[in-house]
Scaffold this motif. Structure first.
Motif, PDB file in Angstrom:
ATOM      1  N   CYS A  18       0.856  -1.200   0.000  1.00 26.28           N
ATOM      2  CA  CYS A  18       0.000   0.000   0.000  1.00 26.28           C
ATOM      3  C   CYS A  18       0.883   1.239   0.000  1.00 26.28           C
ATOM      4  O   CYS A  18       0.763   2.125   0.848  1.00 26.28           O
ATOM      5  CB  CYS A  18      -0.939   0.005   1.196  1.00 26.28           C
ATOM      6  N   ALA A  19       1.769   1.308  -0.983  1.00 27.80           N
ATOM      7  CA  ALA A  19       2.805   2.336  -1.010  1.00 27.80           C
ATOM      8  C   ALA A  19       2.277   3.732  -1.292  1.00 27.80           C
ATOM      9  O   ALA A  19       2.959   4.724  -1.006  1.00 27.80           O
ATOM     10  CB  ALA A  19       3.869   1.966  -2.063  1.00 27.80           C
ATOM     11  N   GLY A  20       1.072   3.835  -1.853  1.00 27.72           N
ATOM     12  CA  GLY A  20       0.513   5.147  -2.132  1.00 27.72           C
ATOM     13  C   GLY A  20       1.373   5.946  -3.080  1.00 27.72           C
ATOM     14  O   GLY A  20       1.993   5.408  -4.001  1.00 27.72           O
ATOM     15  N   ALA A  21       1.448   7.246  -2.829  1.00 24.82           N
ATOM     16  CA  ALA A  21       2.200   8.144  -3.701  1.00 24.82           C
ATOM     17  C   ALA A  21       3.648   8.304  -3.285  1.00 24.82           C
ATOM     18  O   ALA A  21       4.363   9.126  -3.847  1.00 24.82           O
ATOM     19  CB  ALA A  21       1.526   9.512  -3.750  1.00 24.82           C
ATOM     20  N   GLY A  22       4.084   7.529  -2.297  1.00 24.15           N
ATOM     21  CA  GLY A  22       5.503   7.506  -1.986  1.00 24.15           C
ATOM     22  C   GLY A  22       5.953   8.249  -0.745  1.00 24.15           C
ATOM     23  O   GLY A  22       7.153   8.420  -0.547  1.00 24.15           O
ATOM     24  N   GLY A  23       5.037   8.661   0.127  1.00 23.35           N
ATOM     25  CA  GLY A  23       5.464   9.358   1.334  1.00 23.35           C
ATOM     26  C   GLY A  23       6.348   8.495   2.214  1.00 23.35           C
ATOM     27  O   GLY A  23       7.454   8.897   2.606  1.00 23.35           O
ATOM     28  N   GLN A  24       5.871   7.296   2.534  1.00 20.38           N
ATOM     29  CA  GLN A  24       6.679   6.386   3.337  1.00 20.38           C
ATOM     30  C   GLN A  24       7.897   5.910   2.557  1.00 20.38           C
ATOM     31  O   GLN A  24       8.995   5.796   3.113  1.00 20.38           O
ATOM     32  CB  GLN A  24       5.833   5.188   3.777  1.00 20.38           C
ATOM     33  N   SER A  25       7.719   5.652   1.271  1.00 17.29           N
ATOM     34  CA  SER A  25       8.832   5.177   0.434  1.00 17.29           C
ATOM     35  C   SER A  25       9.977   6.180   0.423  1.00 17.29           C
ATOM     36  O   SER A  25      11.149   5.803   0.554  1.00 17.29           O
ATOM     37  CB  SER A  25       8.338   4.961  -1.010  1.00 17.29           C
ATOM     38  N   LEU A  26       9.641   7.449   0.246  1.00 16.88           N
ATOM     39  CA  LEU A  26      10.655   8.487   0.196  1.00 16.88           C
ATOM     40  C   LEU A  26      11.361   8.624   1.536  1.00 16.88           C
ATOM     41  O   LEU A  26      12.595   8.741   1.605  1.00 16.88           O
ATOM     42  CB  LEU A  26      10.017   9.820  -0.206  1.00 16.88           C
ATOM     43  N   GLY A  27      10.587   8.599   2.629  1.00 15.01           N
ATOM     44  CA  GLY A  27      11.197   8.693   3.950  1.00 15.01           C
ATOM     45  C   GLY A  27      12.132   7.529   4.233  1.00 15.01           C
ATOM     46  O   GLY A  27      13.223   7.713   4.779  1.00 15.01           O
ATOM     47  N   LEU A  28      11.710   6.316   3.859  1.00 13.41           N
ATOM     48  CA  LEU A  28      12.562   5.147   4.085  1.00 13.41           C
ATOM     49  C   LEU A  28      13.798   5.196   3.193  1.00 13.41           C
ATOM     50  O   LEU A  28      14.885   4.753   3.602  1.00 13.41           O
ATOM     51  CB  LEU A  28      11.770   3.864   3.840  1.00 13.41           C
ATOM     52  N   GLU A  29      13.661   5.715   1.979  1.00  8.47           N
ATOM     53  CA  GLU A  29      14.829   5.893   1.119  1.00  8.47           C
ATOM     54  C   GLU A  29      15.840   6.818   1.789  1.00  8.47           C
ATOM     55  O   GLU A  29      17.050   6.541   1.797  1.00  8.47           O
ATOM     56  CB  GLU A  29      14.405   6.458  -0.225  1.00  8.47           C
ATOM     57  N   GLN A  30      15.361   7.908   2.358  1.00 12.42           N
ATOM     58  CA  GLN A  30      16.237   8.842   3.041  1.00 12.42           C
ATOM     59  C   GLN A  30      16.889   8.215   4.267  1.00 12.42           C
ATOM     60  O   GLN A  30      17.989   8.605   4.662  1.00 12.42           O
ATOM     61  CB  GLN A  30      15.440  10.092   3.426  1.00 12.42           C
ATOM     62  N   ALA A  31      16.203   7.223   4.845  1.00  8.39           N
ATOM     63  CA  ALA A  31      16.740   6.540   6.020  1.00  8.39           C
ATOM     64  C   ALA A  31      17.710   5.421   5.664  1.00  8.39           C
ATOM     65  O   ALA A  31      18.306   4.817   6.556  1.00  8.39           O
ATOM     66  CB  ALA A  31      15.588   5.972   6.859  1.00  8.39           C
ATOM     67  N   GLY A  32      17.857   5.128   4.373  1.00 11.59           N
ATOM     68  CA  GLY A  32      18.838   4.139   3.957  1.00 11.59           C
ATOM     69  C   GLY A  32      18.292   2.823   3.462  1.00 11.59           C
ATOM     70  O   GLY A  32      19.040   1.851   3.328  1.00 11.59           O
ATOM     71  N   PHE A  33      16.989   2.752   3.174  1.00 11.80           N
ATOM     72  CA  PHE A  33      16.386   1.501   2.694  1.00 11.80           C
ATOM     73  C   PHE A  33      16.216   1.522   1.175  1.00 11.80           C
ATOM     74  O   PHE A  33      15.813   2.531   0.597  1.00 11.80           O
ATOM     75  CB  PHE A  33      15.012   1.286   3.343  1.00 11.80           C
ATOM     76  N   ARG A  34      16.508   0.388   0.543  1.00 14.58           N
ATOM     77  CA  ARG A  34      16.333   0.218  -0.901  1.00 14.58           C
ATOM     78  C   ARG A  34      15.135  -0.693  -1.134  1.00 14.58           C
ATOM     79  O   ARG A  34      15.084  -1.806  -0.616  1.00 14.58           O
ATOM     80  CB  ARG A  34      17.592  -0.398  -1.522  1.00 14.58           C
ATOM     81  N   PRO A  35      14.138  -0.250  -1.916  1.00 17.66           N
ATOM     82  CA  PRO A  35      12.938  -1.076  -2.104  1.00 17.66           C
ATOM     83  C   PRO A  35      13.177  -2.268  -3.026  1.00 17.66           C
ATOM     84  O   PRO A  35      13.727  -2.127  -4.108  1.00 17.66           O
ATOM     85  CB  PRO A  35      11.935  -0.092  -2.713  1.00 17.66           C
ATOM     86  N   LEU A  36      12.744  -3.428  -2.579  1.00 17.77           N
ATOM     87  CA  LEU A  36      12.721  -4.622  -3.422  1.00 17.77           C
ATOM     88  C   LEU A  36      11.412  -4.702  -4.192  1.00 17.77           C
ATOM     89  O   LEU A  36      11.350  -5.262  -5.276  1.00 17.77           O
ATOM     90  CB  LEU A  36      12.870  -5.880  -2.565  1.00 17.77           C
ATOM     91  N   LEU A  37      10.363  -4.121  -3.618  1.00 17.97           N
ATOM     92  CA  LEU A  37       9.050  -4.108  -4.249  1.00 17.97           C
ATOM     93  C   LEU A  37       8.195  -3.053  -3.569  1.00 17.97           C
ATOM     94  O   LEU A  37       8.239  -2.893  -2.350  1.00 17.97           O
ATOM     95  CB  LEU A  37       8.365  -5.470  -4.118  1.00 17.97           C
ATOM     96  N   LEU A  38       7.408  -2.325  -4.382  1.00 17.06           N
ATOM     97  CA  LEU A  38       6.405  -1.405  -3.867  1.00 17.06           C
ATOM     98  C   LEU A  38       5.076  -1.808  -4.490  1.00 17.06           C
ATOM     99  O   LEU A  38       4.899  -1.693  -5.705  1.00 17.06           O
ATOM    100  CB  LEU A  38       6.739   0.048  -4.205  1.00 17.06           C
ATOM    101  N   ALA A  39       4.165  -2.306  -3.684  1.00 14.96           N
ATOM    102  CA  ALA A  39       2.860  -2.757  -4.156  1.00 14.96           C
ATOM    103  C   ALA A  39       1.810  -1.701  -3.843  1.00 14.96           C
ATOM    104  O   ALA A  39       1.720  -1.223  -2.704  1.00 14.96           O
ATOM    105  CB  ALA A  39       2.482  -4.084  -3.502  1.00 14.96           C
ATOM    106  N   GLU A  40       1.019  -1.345  -4.846  1.00 15.18           N
ATOM    107  CA  GLU A  40      -0.015  -0.322  -4.685  1.00 15.18           C
ATOM    108  C   GLU A  40      -1.121  -0.611  -5.686  1.00 15.18           C
ATOM    109  O   GLU A  40      -0.847  -0.935  -6.845  1.00 15.18           O
ATOM    110  CB  GLU A  40       0.567   1.068  -4.904  1.00 15.18           C
ATOM    111  N   ILE A  41      -2.373  -0.485  -5.257  1.00 11.23           N
ATOM    112  CA  ILE A  41      -3.494  -0.823  -6.129  1.00 11.23           C
ATOM    113  C   ILE A  41      -3.969   0.355  -6.973  1.00 11.23           C
ATOM    114  O   ILE A  41      -4.528   0.173  -8.051  1.00 11.23           O
ATOM    115  CB  ILE A  41      -4.666  -1.387  -5.290  1.00 11.23           C
ATOM    116  N   ASP A  42      -3.746   1.581  -6.514  1.00 12.19           N
ATOM    117  CA  ASP A  42      -4.253   2.755  -7.225  1.00 12.19           C
ATOM    118  C   ASP A  42      -3.365   3.087  -8.429  1.00 12.19           C
ATOM    119  O   ASP A  42      -2.159   3.289  -8.275  1.00 12.19           O
ATOM    120  CB  ASP A  42      -4.290   3.955  -6.281  1.00 12.19           C
ATOM    121  N   PRO A  43      -3.942   3.145  -9.638  1.00  7.84           N
ATOM    122  CA  PRO A  43      -3.116   3.385 -10.834  1.00  7.84           C
ATOM    123  C   PRO A  43      -2.453   4.758 -10.853  1.00  7.84           C
ATOM    124  O   PRO A  43      -1.332   4.895 -11.336  1.00  7.84           O
ATOM    125  CB  PRO A  43      -4.105   3.231 -11.994  1.00  7.84           C
ATOM    126  N   ASP A  44      -3.130   5.776 -10.325  1.00  3.91           N
ATOM    127  CA  ASP A  44      -2.529   7.111 -10.293  1.00  3.91           C
ATOM    128  C   ASP A  44      -1.318   7.144  -9.359  1.00  3.91           C
ATOM    129  O   ASP A  44      -0.286   7.740  -9.684  1.00  3.91           O
ATOM    130  CB  ASP A  44      -3.562   8.147  -9.855  1.00  3.91           C
TER     131      ASP A  44
END
Length: 355
Positions: A18-44
């Motif tokens: 449920c990655a959404g538009a990337g708020g958590q993804s961006l924060g975790l990237e800044q914290a040093g995490f590399r995504p293996l997968l981002l699953a999200e149902i909304d096409p936008d």
């Protein structure tokens, strides 16, 4: 805000649901995490993720139907999720586990398959209400069966440089001997006053030559109400329900709709905000692009987990995960015992929710 050094070698990995538009993804990237997968149902939202990070592995999928076989052997350090909020919000009728949109069971099921070293889930403050005590306990019990110690905490976005109160219910789960090392992020006591709406948006308000920008900023020198994203079932491009609109009105903002352009010369108060300003109030950087119609963009923004908050929690998890060479959860008699801050309990320092 309490800060730790971000690990760089080797990179920590994350699977986000449920990655959404990337708020958590961006924060975790800044914290040093590399995504293996981002699953999200909304096409936008998927389009937004791809537009900003073309190399991120984005998959449009309902997480209840997610096939993890393709990346199951990757042993992610972290499983993160921002599950839908309506089941636990007033606007969503607060049906909890009776709501078909409740995806906590799906996240726990995927944790059982992926066996990450840590689990991070965020949701609305309403989840911490007393009537959901049993449900939160059940989630912790299921995680305990997998070998994790789980704890809930209430964090306010305004404590981490976001010009919006936005209280969030955060769950962190770790194996017992890792959990003993984990500390929740705390606001930096030496930091300047919290960022306010007026301070955050003053420059953009003046960008088109609006003469009242300074006057408006002085009147908006306060923390914003919590932005609401709404759902596909209802809601449009606005700033929230009636109570929130009253607060916005006192700040010189017409919250009934969202504008297509910044205030122009000669325009009178109150003014409307544009989607880019809403994103700024969520803590997104100015170069983060949102795709879709105005309604779709506003929904993505309003539903987001503020990146600075995700960064703060992510850094605390990274400090633990990078310092311990342990893969997979362990079974412990401590697992599942810690269930923290209650919405209407005695722990922590209560604050008003705000509109």
């Amino acid at each position: 805000m309490q800060r730790t050094e971000t690990p760089t070698q080797p990179p920590l990995t994350c699977v986000e649901l449920c990655a959404g538009a990337g708020g958590q993804s961006l924060g975790l990237e800044q914290a040093g995490f590399r995504p293996l997968l981002l699953a999200e149902i909304d096409p936008d939202a998927c389009a937004t993720l791809r537009a900003n990070r073309p190399r991120w592995p984005v998959l449009r999928s309902d997480i209840r139907a997610l096939d993890v076989n393709a990346f199951q052997e990757a042993e992610p350090d972290l499983l993160a999720a921002g599950v839908p909020c309506p089941p636990f919000s007033v606007a969503g009728s607060g049906l909890g586990p009776e709501d078909e949109r409740d995806l906590f069971p799906a996240v726990v099921a995927l944790a059982a398959k992926l066996r990450p070293r840590a689990v991070l889930i965020e949701n609305v403050r309403g989840l911490l209400q007393q009537r959901f005590n049993g449900y939160r306990t059940e989630i912790c019990r299921r995680l305990a069966e997998l070998g994790y110690v789980a704890e809930w905490q209430l964090l306010y976005a305004s404590d981490y440089g976001v010009p919006q109160l936005r209280p969030r219910a955060i769950l962190v789960a770790l194996p017992a001997r890792l959990f003993r090392l984990f500390q929740w992020p705390v606001p930096d006591a030496t930091a300047a006053a919290p960022v306010t709406v007026g301070r955050a948006l003053r420059a953009s308000m003046a960008a088109e030559g609006w003469e009242l920008a300074d006057e408006w900023a002085a009147g908006a020198d306060r923390i914003a109400p919590t932005l609401c994203g709404g759902s596909r079932r209802h809601g449009g491009p606005d700033l929230g329900p009636s109570r929130a609109r009253q607060t916005w009105a006192a700040m010189g903002v017409n919250a009934a709709s969202v504008a297509d352009r910044l205030p122009q010369p000669g325009e009178r108060l109150p003014v409307r905000l544009v989607p880019e300003q809403l994103a700024q109030l969520q803590g997104f950087p100015p170069d983060w692009v949102f795709t879709g119609t105005k309604t779709a963009r506003c929904r993505q923004i309003g539903n987001a987990f503020p990146p600075p908050v995700a960064d703060a929690v992510g850094r605390q998890l990274a400090a633990v995960l990078a310092g311990v060479g342990f893969k997979g959860p362990e079974t412990s008699t401590l697992a599942g015992r810690r269930i923290a801050v209650q919405y209407d309990g005695q722990q922590g320092s209560p604050r008003p929710e705000g509109p």
